[in-house]
Design a protein around this motif. Structure first.
Motif, PDB file in Angstrom:
ATOM      1  N   ILE A  61       0.834  -1.205   0.000  1.00 41.91           N
ATOM      2  CA  ILE A  61       0.000   0.000   0.000  1.00 41.91           C
ATOM      3  C   ILE A  61       0.871   1.259   0.000  1.00 41.91           C
ATOM      4  O   ILE A  61       0.620   2.216  -0.745  1.00 41.91           O
ATOM      5  CB  ILE A  61      -0.950   0.000   1.216  1.00 41.91           C
ATOM      6  CG1 ILE A  61      -1.982  -1.121   1.077  1.00 41.91           C
ATOM      7  CG2 ILE A  61      -1.652   1.350   1.368  1.00 41.91           C
ATOM      8  CD1 ILE A  61      -2.851  -1.321   2.307  1.00 41.91           C
ATOM      9  N   LYS A  64       2.983   1.080  -3.687  1.00 41.40           N
ATOM     10  CA  LYS A  64       2.221   0.984  -4.932  1.00 41.40           C
ATOM     11  C   LYS A  64       1.020   1.934  -4.979  1.00 41.40           C
ATOM     12  O   LYS A  64       0.694   2.475  -6.044  1.00 41.40           O
ATOM     13  CB  LYS A  64       1.724  -0.452  -5.124  1.00 41.40           C
ATOM     14  CG  LYS A  64       2.828  -1.453  -5.436  1.00 41.40           C
ATOM     15  CD  LYS A  64       3.379  -1.234  -6.833  1.00 41.40           C
ATOM     16  CE  LYS A  64       4.295  -2.378  -7.242  1.00 41.40           C
ATOM     17  NZ  LYS A  64       4.766  -2.235  -8.639  1.00 41.40           N
ATOM     18  N   ILE A  65       0.346   2.131  -3.838  1.00 40.80           N
ATOM     19  CA  ILE A  65      -0.886   2.926  -3.835  1.00 40.80           C
ATOM     20  C   ILE A  65      -0.623   4.364  -3.350  1.00 40.80           C
ATOM     21  O   ILE A  65      -0.910   5.325  -4.060  1.00 40.80           O
ATOM     22  CB  ILE A  65      -1.970   2.247  -2.972  1.00 40.80           C
ATOM     23  CG1 ILE A  65      -2.300   0.862  -3.554  1.00 40.80           C
ATOM     24  CG2 ILE A  65      -3.231   3.119  -2.904  1.00 40.80           C
ATOM     25  CD1 ILE A  65      -3.284   0.064  -2.738  1.00 40.80           C
TER      26      ILE A  65
END
Length: 337
Positions: A61, A64-65
Motif C-alpha cells: 500500500i 504501490k498505492i
C-alpha cells in the motif's frame, strides 16, 4: 534568524520522530507479550506470520498505492539469489524474538538484544577474518559484562527463552553482515526492504506455523472466551509492526547518527520500564544494574564507532594493515526491521 527557525523546526521534527519510534516499538513489544501472557495465545510462529502478512500488505500500500517511497527495482534472479537468503535470516530473527518473549520478561529480552553489537564484531572476526581497532574491543567489555550480570541475577530466568534471544542476536548480526554482500548495489530503505522480504518470510514461515501450531490455534479458537477482541489485538500488533518499520525510516532521516544511537538505547530503557509497570515481573537491584551497564556500554560502543569513522574520514590514506582494522558492518544509522 531564518537559520535559527530552521534549526528549531529540525529539532522539533527529530524529537517527534524519536517519540513516535519509541511509541510504536514499545507498543509492539508490550502487545506481543500481552498476547502470549494475557490472551494465552502461545503461538509465536503464528504471531510472526501475522506480522509478516500485515507488513507485506502495508508495504504494498505504501509503495504501490500511496507512493510514499519509490519502488527500488530488483532483477527477478536477484530476488531469489539475494533477497530470499536475507528473508530467511530475517524470518529467523523475528521468530526467535517472539519465541523469547513468550518465555522471558520483556526487560530481560531487551537487555539480551543489546548484545547484538558484540555478536556482530565477533562473527566478523571469527568467520570473515576481519580485524578491528582495540577501542572497538574495549567498548564491548561493558556490554558483555552487563549481559552476564543481568543473566546471572535474572529472577525469571528461562534457559529456552534465553537461548532463543541469544540466537536471535546472532541472526540479527548475520542479517547485517549478509546485507553488505548480498544487497550490494541496492540502496534499500526500510519500506522497500519490508516490501521484498516480508512476502518471502511469510512463505517460509507459513508451513512450519501450520504444522507445528495449527492444531493448537484451532483449539484456542474454540476454547478461548473472547476470541473476536483477541483476534483484533493480534491483528493490530501486526499492523503496528509495519508502522514501526515506517517510523524507523522517518527517524533515520530526521536525526544524526549519534542521536539515533543514544535514542535507540534509551528506547530499550523505556521498554523495560513500561513492561515492568504493566507486567510487574520481579527485577532485583543487581539485575537493574546489569541492564544499565549494558545500555551504557551500547551507547559507548556507538560513540567509539562514530569517533573512529570521523577520524577515518579526516585522516590521510591508510596503510594496508590499517585497512584491515575496519569498523563493524553495522551502519552508522542502521535501518532495523
Amino acid at each position: 534568524m531564518e537559520e535559527a527557525k530552521m534549526g528549531d523546526v529540525a529539532t522539533i521534527r527529530a524529537v517527534l520522530a524519536i517519540l513516535q519510534w519509541w511509541g510504536f516499538n514499545v507498543t509492539v513489544i508490550i502487545m506481543n507479550k500481552w498476547i502470549f501472557q494475557k490472551l494465552e495465545f502461545k503461538f509465536p510462529l503464528t504471531v510472526s506470520c501475522v506480522h509478516f502478512i500485515c507488513s507485506s500488505i502495508g508495504a504494498y500500500i505504501a509503495i504501490k498505492i500511496l507512493k510514499t517511497k519509490p519502488l527500488i527495482e530488483v532483477a527477478p534472479e536477484d530476488r531469489w539469489r539475494r533477497i530470499f537468503p536475507m528473508s530467511f535470516v530475517f524470518c529467523i530473527n523475528i521468530v526467535l524474538g517472539n519465541v523469547s518473549l513468550r518465555y522471558i520478561p520483556v526487560s530481560f529480552m531487551q537487555t539480551i538484544k543489546s548484545f547484538t553489537p558484540a555478536t556482530t564484531v565477533i562473527l566478523q572476526w571469527l568467520v570473515w577474518r576481519k580485524y578491528f581497532e582495540w577501542r572497538i574491543w574495549a567498548s564491548l567489555v561493558p556490554i558483555v559484562g552487563g549481559i552476564m550480570l543481568t543473566s546471572i541475577t535474572e529472577l525469571s530466568f528461562n534457559m529456552f527463552g534465553f537461548c532463543a534471544a541469544m540466537v536471535g542476536c546472532l541472526a540479527t548480526s548475520t542479517k547485517t553482515i549478509l546485507a553488505e554482500s548480498l544487497l550490494h548495489g541496492y540502496k534499500f530503505d526500510s519500506i522497500n526492504t519490508v516490501y521484498y522480504m516480508a512476502p518471502f518470510a511469510t512463505m517460509i514461515l507459513s508451513v512450519p506455523a501450520i504444522v507445528l501450531e495449527g492444531s493448537g490455534v484451532i483449539n484456542w479458537l474454540y476454547t478461548y472466551d473472547s476470541v473476536v477482541p483477541a483476534l483484533i489485538i493480534i491483528t493490530t500488533s501486526g499492523v503496528l509492526a509495519f508502522c514501526l518499520n515506517f517510523s524507523i525510516f522517518y527517524v533515520i532521516h530526521s536525526t544524526t547518527a549519534v542521536t539515533f544511537n543514544v535514542a535507540g538505547n534509551l528506547k530499550v530503557a523505556v521498554a523495560v520500564l513500561v513492561s515492568w509497570m504493566i507486567f510487574r515481573n520481579p527485577i532485583s537491584a543487581m539485575n537493574a544494574v546489569g541492564c544499565a551497564i549494558t545500555l551504557v556500554g551500547c551507547t559507548f560502543y556507538g560513540y567509539v564507532r562514530h569517533l573512529i569513522s570521523q577520524q577515518a574520514v579526516n585522516s590521510s590514506p591508510r596503510t594496508p594493515r590499517s585497512r584491515m582494522e575496519m569498523l563493524p558492518l553495522v551502519g552508522e544509522k542502521q535501518e532495523k526491521i
